[in-house]
Each structure stands twice: as structure tokens, then as C-alpha cells.
Design a protein around this motif. Structure first.
Motif, PDB file in Angstrom:
ATOM      1  N   VAL A 195      21.190  -4.818   3.890  1.00  0.00           N
ATOM      2  CA  VAL A 195      21.174  -5.564   2.633  1.00  0.00           C
ATOM      3  C   VAL A 195      19.746  -5.696   2.110  1.00  0.00           C
ATOM      4  CG1 VAL A 195      20.981  -7.870   3.674  1.00  0.00           C
ATOM      5  CG2 VAL A 195      22.077  -7.600   1.453  1.00  0.00           C
ATOM      6  N   GLY A 196      18.769  -5.661   3.030  1.00  0.00           N
ATOM      7  CA  GLY A 196      17.380  -5.686   2.594  1.00  0.00           C
ATOM      8  C   GLY A 196      17.035  -4.458   1.771  1.00  0.00           C
ATOM      9  N   LEU A 197      17.527  -3.311   2.217  1.00  0.00           N
ATOM     10  CA  LEU A 197      17.297  -2.078   1.463  1.00  0.00           C
ATOM     11  C   LEU A 197      18.098  -2.090   0.162  1.00  0.00           C
ATOM     12  CD1 LEU A 197      17.289   0.603   4.306  1.00  0.00           C
ATOM     13  CD2 LEU A 197      15.328  -0.403   3.110  1.00  0.00           C
ATOM     14  N   LEU A 198      19.325  -2.620   0.237  1.00  0.00           N
ATOM     15  CA  LEU A 198      20.126  -2.731  -0.981  1.00  0.00           C
ATOM     16  C   LEU A 198      19.434  -3.633  -2.001  1.00  0.00           C
ATOM     17  CD1 LEU A 198      23.728  -3.099   0.495  1.00  0.00           C
ATOM     18  CD2 LEU A 198      22.788  -1.127  -0.722  1.00  0.00           C
TER      19      LEU A 198
ATOM     20  N   ALA B  24      15.693  -1.806  -3.120  1.00  0.00           N
ATOM     21  CA  ALA B  24      15.771  -0.657  -4.020  1.00  0.00           C
ATOM     22  C   ALA B  24      15.960  -1.079  -5.481  1.00  0.00           C
ATOM     23  CB  ALA B  24      16.879   0.292  -3.569  1.00  0.00           C
ATOM     24  N   PRO B  25      17.016  -1.864  -5.813  1.00  0.00           N
ATOM     25  CA  PRO B  25      17.144  -2.280  -7.215  1.00  0.00           C
ATOM     26  C   PRO B  25      16.028  -3.204  -7.673  1.00  0.00           C
ATOM     27  CG  PRO B  25      18.791  -3.373  -5.866  1.00  0.00           C
ATOM     28  CD  PRO B  25      18.154  -2.323  -4.999  1.00  0.00           C
ATOM     29  N   ALA B  26      15.498  -4.021  -6.751  1.00  0.00           N
ATOM     30  CA  ALA B  26      14.404  -4.918  -7.139  1.00  0.00           C
ATOM     31  C   ALA B  26      13.191  -4.114  -7.586  1.00  0.00           C
ATOM     32  CB  ALA B  26      14.034  -5.830  -5.973  1.00  0.00           C
ATOM     33  N   SER B  27      12.812  -3.108  -6.788  1.00  0.00           N
ATOM     34  CA  SER B  27      11.655  -2.291  -7.143  1.00  0.00           C
ATOM     35  C   SER B  27      11.932  -1.466  -8.389  1.00  0.00           C
ATOM     36  CB  SER B  27      11.285  -1.370  -5.974  1.00  0.00           C
ATOM     37  OG  SER B  27      10.899  -2.130  -4.864  1.00  0.00           O
TER      38      SER B  27
ATOM     39  N   SER C 283      10.250   2.213  -2.341  1.00  0.00           N
ATOM     40  CA  SER C 283      10.597   0.923  -1.748  1.00  0.00           C
ATOM     41  C   SER C 283      11.361   1.083  -0.438  1.00  0.00           C
ATOM     42  CB  SER C 283      11.422   0.102  -2.736  1.00  0.00           C
ATOM     43  OG  SER C 283      11.796  -1.124  -2.170  1.00  0.00           O
ATOM     44  N   VAL C 284      12.337   1.977  -0.410  1.00  0.00           N
ATOM     45  CA  VAL C 284      13.145   2.182   0.795  1.00  0.00           C
ATOM     46  C   VAL C 284      12.270   2.623   1.965  1.00  0.00           C
ATOM     47  CG1 VAL C 284      14.913   3.649   1.841  1.00  0.00           C
ATOM     48  CG2 VAL C 284      15.314   2.615  -0.395  1.00  0.00           C
ATOM     49  N   LEU C 285      11.383   3.560   1.732  1.00  0.00           N
ATOM     50  CA  LEU C 285      10.530   4.075   2.800  1.00  0.00           C
ATOM     51  C   LEU C 285       9.584   2.997   3.328  1.00  0.00           C
ATOM     52  CD1 LEU C 285       9.647   7.580   1.304  1.00  0.00           C
ATOM     53  CD2 LEU C 285      11.202   7.099   3.198  1.00  0.00           C
TER      54      LEU C 285
ATOM     55  N   GLY D 135       0.822  -1.197   0.000  1.00  0.00           N
ATOM     56  CA  GLY D 135       0.000   0.000   0.000  1.00  0.00           C
ATOM     57  C   GLY D 135       0.859   1.252   0.000  1.00  0.00           C
ATOM     58  N   LEU D 136       1.848   1.294   0.885  1.00  0.00           N
ATOM     59  CA  LEU D 136       2.750   2.438   0.947  1.00  0.00           C
ATOM     60  C   LEU D 136       3.591   2.540  -0.322  1.00  0.00           C
ATOM     61  CD1 LEU D 136       3.969   2.096   4.656  1.00  0.00           C
ATOM     62  CD2 LEU D 136       2.529   3.930   3.727  1.00  0.00           C
ATOM     63  N   PHE D 137       4.022   1.385  -0.857  1.00  0.00           N
ATOM     64  CA  PHE D 137       4.870   1.411  -2.045  1.00  0.00           C
ATOM     65  C   PHE D 137       4.133   1.982  -3.257  1.00  0.00           C
ATOM     66  CE2 PHE D 137       6.161  -0.650  -6.030  1.00  0.00           C
ATOM     67  CZ  PHE D 137       7.436  -0.120  -6.144  1.00  0.00           C
TER      68      PHE D 137
END
Length: 328
Positions: free
Chosen positions: A289-292, A295-298, A229-231, A195-197
Motif C-alpha cells: 500500500v506504500g507503493l500504491l 506512486a500516485p502521490a508522486s 517513486s517506486v524505485l 536524492g534517488l527520486f
């Protein structure tokens, strides 16, 4: 309604949306597979505040940071170790992307059809549509997600000989419910996350596209996807850790690379146990690493989706023009 909302909701047929989402999922998964394995290893690592548990004669955690984990996996398991669980993960991303974008388009159009005074503003529409799409896609693909986690949790010593063996073993020893361990945490996480994304993406996309210095090669889509994605990922990360811990419960729990994973029984109790014995840091283990990864995944997902959809629409227009020319 923003131009970004309109583009996702109205471009392409339901079949084209599903196809573009599937392609986006496949490409995204291939790109971020190594980061996913590293994140899972860190999330499953238990390091008690009062008693650093040992693992195969090693005091304390065996993985120390993203780079340290990468080096250890390469040293002990080789390059292929970074793609453990990739087969069920590719199948999951293929189905997930298709279900996600199809459900998002369907729900958003239903909400747009609501008559006043029940109609919703654009951001609320995007949030609800994204949450519903995430819940539907997560539930539909959850067994594949669980299999991906269990294979990624295997170290040098294999727990399951093959994908077929793992499915048979879980069905025999854990029953159908075994394929859905941690589903509550998964849905609890994905609803606010997606939802946020989507709300963030739809809001940021036109902003990034209207920058005075245009970004090349359509990367305004990628930039909007990264920021959204990061947020959203940071906000729901403890539930992601909880999901991973629950997914490796069962009779093989003590045979994964981390042999000291405690016995967990539910979402709330798992959150409380991790917080009590590992502190707040335990809930966010692997966040970097989750954010890393996220971010590229999204970014890759949204960029690929937009490009795939554009190609299909262009091909459809050309085919329609060719039919019109023949008819004339």
C-alpha cells in the motif's frame, strides 16, 4: 544537463516555485489520504514470530492486507476514518511542498555555479539537491508529520480529542523533543529517498517525453514520477517503518489502535528489534500500500507542480505583454 533538469531549476521565480510546490502538496495529500492511513495502520501492527500478540481479544494481526484493512476501517470507523490526521497532514504537505521545491531550486543553482573542476554532472547535482531539499522539508514539517501519524493511529477510541489538545498534551508530557520523535529515521530515510527520486525523475522525464507514442495530457511527467517513486521508496522503506514506530512512542503508546507496540528508543535499536522479533517482513509491513500510495502521490505532485508553474508563467507573460502594449 538534461532538459528536465533545466525545467525544474530555471522556470519561475523562487516565489512561483514555492507556490507551485505548495499547490502540488495539497492536491497530492487529498488524493492519497486513505492509502496513507492504511499504510500507517499496517506499519504499526506488531506480529511477533514466536508469540502472535493479541489485540482486544484477537489473536494475531487485526489487519490482513490492504483490502482487509480498508474494509475493517470502513466497518468500525466509517468513511471519515480514512481521513484521520488529514488536517495536520494537509498543513504538512502544504509547507513540505513549498520548502522542498524552493530548497531544490536554491541548492541546485548553487551547485551549478561551482567553477571547474568542482562542477558536478547533472545526475549528481540532482541527487544532492533532492537530498538537501528532502532533509530541509522533513525537518521543518516534522511536528506535523508526527501529529498526522498519531491521529492516523487512533482507532474507534479517540486518544486525542482535537489537534489543539494533542499539541498541548505532547508539549506538557513530552516536551519539545516529543514533537521530533523519530526525526533521525525521517532524515535518514528522506535523504536517500529524495536524492534517488529527483535523480530518477530528472533522468526519466526526457526519456518518457521522447517516446515514439507521446503520452496524453502531460502524463510523461506523471509516468516519470511513478517510476522514480517506486524505485526509491522500496530502497528506504524499513526506515519509514522505523519512523512510524518511533512517532507513537510516549505516554499514550498503549492507547492507539495497536495496543501492543513495543517501547523503542532509537533508530538502530528499533530496526534491530523489528528484524529480530518480526523478521524481514516486519520491516516491509505495508510496503504494497506504500507503493500504491507513493506512486500516485508522486505522479500527482509532479504533474500538478508542472501545470501550476506553467499557468503562473503564462499569466506572467500575458501580464508583461499587456503592460508593454499600454506603454507603447
Amino acid at each position: 544537463m538534461s532538459e528536465g533538469v533545466a525545467s525544474l531549476k530555471h522556470e519561475g521565480s523562487q516565489r512561483q516555485v514555492a507556490a507551485a510546490g505548495a499547490v502540488a502538496g495539497l492536491v497530492s495529500r487529498f488524493v492519497i489520504a486513505p492509502l496513507d492511513v492504511i499504510k500507517i495502520r499496517l506499519q504499526l501492527q506488531v506480529h511477533s514470530l514466536s508469540d502472535p500478540l493479541s489485540h482486544r481479544g484477537v489473536d494475531g494481526p487485526i489487519y490482513k492486507g490492504t483490502i482487509g484493512t480498508l474494509k475493517r476501517i470502513l466497518r468500525e470507523e466509517g468513511l471519515t476514518g480514512l481521513w484521520k490526521g488529514n488536517i495536520p497532514a494537509e498543513a504538512m504537505y502544504l509547507a513540505y511542498g513549498s520548502v522542498q521545491f524552493s530548497a531544490y531550486k536554491y541548492v541546485s543553482q548553487l551547485l551549478e555555479a561551482l567553477p571547474p573542476p568542482y562542477s558536478l554532472p547533472g545526475p549528481a547535482n540532482s541527487f544532492i539537491s533532492g537530498a538537501a531539499a528532502g532533509a530541509a522539508a522533513t525537518t521543518a514539517t516534522y511536528p506535523l508529520d508526527l501529529l498526522r501519524t498519531r491521529f492516523a493511529a487512533q482507532g474507534p477510541d479517540r486518544v486525542y480529542a482535537s489537534l489543539i489538545v494533542s499539541i498541548r498534551h505532547i508539549a506538557q508530557h513530552e516536551g519539545p523533543a516529543g514533537f521530533f520523535r523519530g526525526l533521525g529515521a525521517g532524515v535518514s530515510q528522506i535523504v536517500p529517498y529524495m536524492g534517488l527520486f529527483f535523480a530518477g525523475y530528472e533522468g526519466l522525464k526526457p526519456v518518457m517525453a521522447s517516446l515514439s507514442v507521446p503520452l496524453p495530457f502531460g502524463t510523461s511527467d506523471a509516468a516519470a514520477g511513478i517510476m522514480a517513486s517506486v524505485l526509491s521508496k522500496t530502497a528506504v522503506y524499513p526506515l519509514d517503518t522505523t519512523r512510524k514506530r518511533l512517532q507513537v512512542q510516549g505516554p499514550m503508546r498503549s492507547q492507539y489502535v495497536h495496543r501492543n507496540i513495543p517501547l523503542y528508543t532509537g533508530v538502530v535499536s528499533t530496526l534491530l528489534h523489528i528484524s529480530k522479533h518480526e523478521g524481514r517482513r516486519g520491516l516491509y509491513r505495508g510496503l504494497t500500500v506504500g507503493l500504491l500510495k507513493a506512486a500516485p502521490a508522486s505522479a500527482v505532485t509532479m504533474w500538478t507542480y508542472e501545470r501550476a508553474m506553467a499557468l503562473m508563467l503564462r499569466y506572467e507573460a500575458e501580464a508583461r505583454g499587456a503592460r508593454g502594449a499600454r506603454g507603447a
